[in-house]
Scaffold this active site. Structure first.
Site, PDB file in Angstrom:
ATOM      1  CG  LEU A 132      67.198  20.538 -11.994  1.00 18.64           C
ATOM      2  CD1 LEU A 132      67.843  21.846 -12.468  1.00 18.64           C
ATOM      3  CD2 LEU A 132      68.277  19.590 -11.474  1.00 18.64           C
ATOM      4  CD  GLU A 133      64.035  18.524  -4.813  1.00 23.00           C
ATOM      5  OE1 GLU A 133      63.375  19.331  -4.141  1.00 23.00           O
ATOM      6  OE2 GLU A 133      63.601  17.409  -5.182  1.00 23.00           O
ATOM      7  CD  GLU A 134      61.969  27.269  -4.622  1.00 20.05           C
ATOM      8  OE1 GLU A 134      61.151  26.476  -4.113  1.00 20.05           O
ATOM      9  OE2 GLU A 134      61.821  28.498  -4.594  1.00 20.05           O
ATOM     10  CG  ASP A 143      69.581  20.954  -6.951  1.00 20.36           C
ATOM     11  OD1 ASP A 143      70.581  21.299  -6.284  1.00 20.36           O
ATOM     12  OD2 ASP A 143      68.913  19.936  -6.701  1.00 20.36           O
ATOM     13  CB  VAL A 144      65.952  25.749 -10.360  1.00 15.58           C
ATOM     14  CG1 VAL A 144      65.626  26.821 -11.394  1.00 15.58           C
ATOM     15  CG2 VAL A 144      65.178  24.467 -10.639  1.00 15.58           C
TER      16      VAL A 144
END
Lengths: 347, 347
Positions: free
Chosen positions: A141-143, A145-146
């Site tokens: 995941l991208e930051e 999205d986390v």
């Protein structure tokens, strides 16, 4: 910590010379106390304080698989309590079956190490956790999205507010990493060897004590020293001969040289801690050796140019078994996570 | 158990008629006791006895990922303690990222169900475990390879001998499955509702008691009855209207009809137990609904033709929350597995 261990290592050289004189248990204990130190209660630092609220949150995040791309990988996937904080695989498998390039070391006592990862390319547990939360291998995941995923699990908000009361925006990948690392800093496993260092000579069997003597005398303790019995310095793997000739490694890993681009770092890795080593097979950066006696033999051969006898290997293994501590209760027992489903586009 | 619940279900019809008369707590408790039963201590049967040695072994096997193709999937992958015996995913992911077709129900109290899996194509927990140990989705190994793998982990041999003292060849997929299921049969979670059924009316809040009344009166208890509050019969999903219109399911699952080839089984599934339902989102065979209030609304609409009001949904959810019990200690705390690495051809 690297410096400390180097100093200790030179002290070992002196001790090795006088090892033949250390005929009794008192002398051996005195020697051991110069080379090794017992475990602290936790491994907090001024920059990385261990707070109750931080640990409570971090413990939940450690076990939560919902903030990775398919919600099926957590820290505990590669660092399983039932397998003493490892996954028992040569090298780990991340999200979407993506291969991790190296063996997952146990998370137990991991905060003792002076740097993280086999090649030292993670400064601290905080750094390791932060990068893992964004890595294509371990997260996917991208930051942002986390953070979005986590924010959708309502039960986490009050835990972040308690752990980071001064942060206007408490839920970030950085605070997640800080909490996870705070929890990990509590995962220490006092062992019979710590009791021995505290003066209880009988905490080690006579075989283990003979192994300790051999471990120091042969030179193992030059690198596997300090509070971690390793974890305090870099060292070339394969000083006397190429490591892959002894391990049967299928691929040749250049180690830290690939990070620093310095030819002096060719085949250099962080020396691993030997705490709980009897519970954390397979061995080495590539998990190429399955059993502890074989790992001891490989080390003697490629690092020290010594062909250890079977009794010596047996004694050393008995000593290494004395480095096994009980699982910390807050690691053996998993926490109940704030409930919520994550239904993503691709379920 | 299917028959029991059918009898109870017809009793419910009578109760529903007299529900308006049950004005006080004593009457409600009496009603509830006719529909539901409290949990037993474990769920052993004559054919599936629960022995201490069997449970000890089965608990270890449940958490051991080393007997699946890449040594990274165990029973606990889809049935995680931290997520109340589920994986919080709509549908599960098995070995090599292979998709499981349906939602993983919690393993807690699973032995209460009259059959296993959503379509009833597993006779018992023993049958489920045995098939899972050989399935291409959850194992990826052939039966003989499962046994070979396990036999190579030396620490297991004495545990099998203790659990199956009369078997000349104790390590088989069948004994593994028997041990895993014996462990699972101990995973029961007494809840506030069980205390209520035992006579402690105050164990349920007034809201939860109102929800219980609505749950019975509206007809939910016609299927969600007995000791499991469900798990005792088959039922068509979508009696009043097609389920996918209310759930937004992306694919239409024909349910048990695909197993029996009987058109009468079209869209028929096993009625799930509602124990711990507040902790086990997402909901339904395809995990298509994320929250419990929404799941309650869907059920009212497609099964009962009732548009439940917000207060009714609120009350029912409060009742369902009273079905949450504590995690069994032997599930919340994972066991230490016999140590050994599995180094396979493809690491």
């Amino acid at each position: 910590m690297a410096d400390t261990c180097l100093i200790v290592a030179s002290a070992v050289a002196v001790l090795v010379a006088s090892a033949a004189l250390a005929a009794d248990d008192t002398a051996l204990l005195a020697e051991a106390r110069q080379v090794f130190q017992p475990l602290p209660k936790d491994i907090s630092t001024a920059e990385a304080p261990v707070t109750k609220a931080g640990v409570m949150l971090g413990r939940r995040l450690f076990f939560d698989p919902r903030v990775t791309v398919d919600s099926n990988v957590s820290c505990a996937t590669c660092h399983q309590p039932a397998l003493y904080g490892t996954d028992a695989r040569p090298t780990s498998i991340g999200v979407k079956q993506r291969p991790h390039p190296r063996n997952a070391p146990t998370i137990l006592n991991a905060a003792l190490a002076f740097v993280n990862h086999w090649r030292g390319d993670r400064e601290s547990l905080e750094d390791q956790a932060e990068q893992a939360l964004k890595s294509p291998i371990t997260s996917g995941l991208e930051e942002r999205d986390v953070v979005d995923r986590l924010a959708r699990i309502g039960g986490y908000a009050p835990l972040f507010e308690a752990a980071f009361p001064n942060d206007a925006q408490p839920i970030t990948v950085k605070t997640m990493a800080a909490a996870i690392a705070a929890y990990e800093r509590t995962l220490v496993t006092p062992s019979p060897f710590d009791a021995y260092l505290a003066g209880d000579v009988a905490a080690l069997s006579p075989t283990a004590r003979a192994g300790l003597q051999t471990f120091i005398k042969t030179g193992c303790a030059a690198c596997h020293c300090g509070v971690g019995i390793g974890g305090g310095m870099y060292q070339k793997f394969g000083i006397v001969e190429d490591y892959w000739t002894a391990t049967g490694s299928r691929t040749i890993d250049k180690g830290r040289a690939d990070v620093t681009k310095d030819p002096a770092d060719l085949y250099v890795f962080r020396v691993p801690s030997l705490r709980n080593v009897a519970m954390t097979a397979p061995y080495f950066h590539d998990g190429s050796v399955a059993t502890l006696p074989d790992a001891v033999r490989v080390m003697g051969r490629v690092q020290l140019g010594t062909k250890l006898s079977d009794p010596e290997v047996n004694d050393i293994v008995a000593f290494l078994e004395s480095l096994t501590g009980d699982l910390p209760p807050e690691f053996a027992a998993v926490p109940v996570l704030p409930p919520a489903a994550v239904i993503t586009a691709q379920h």
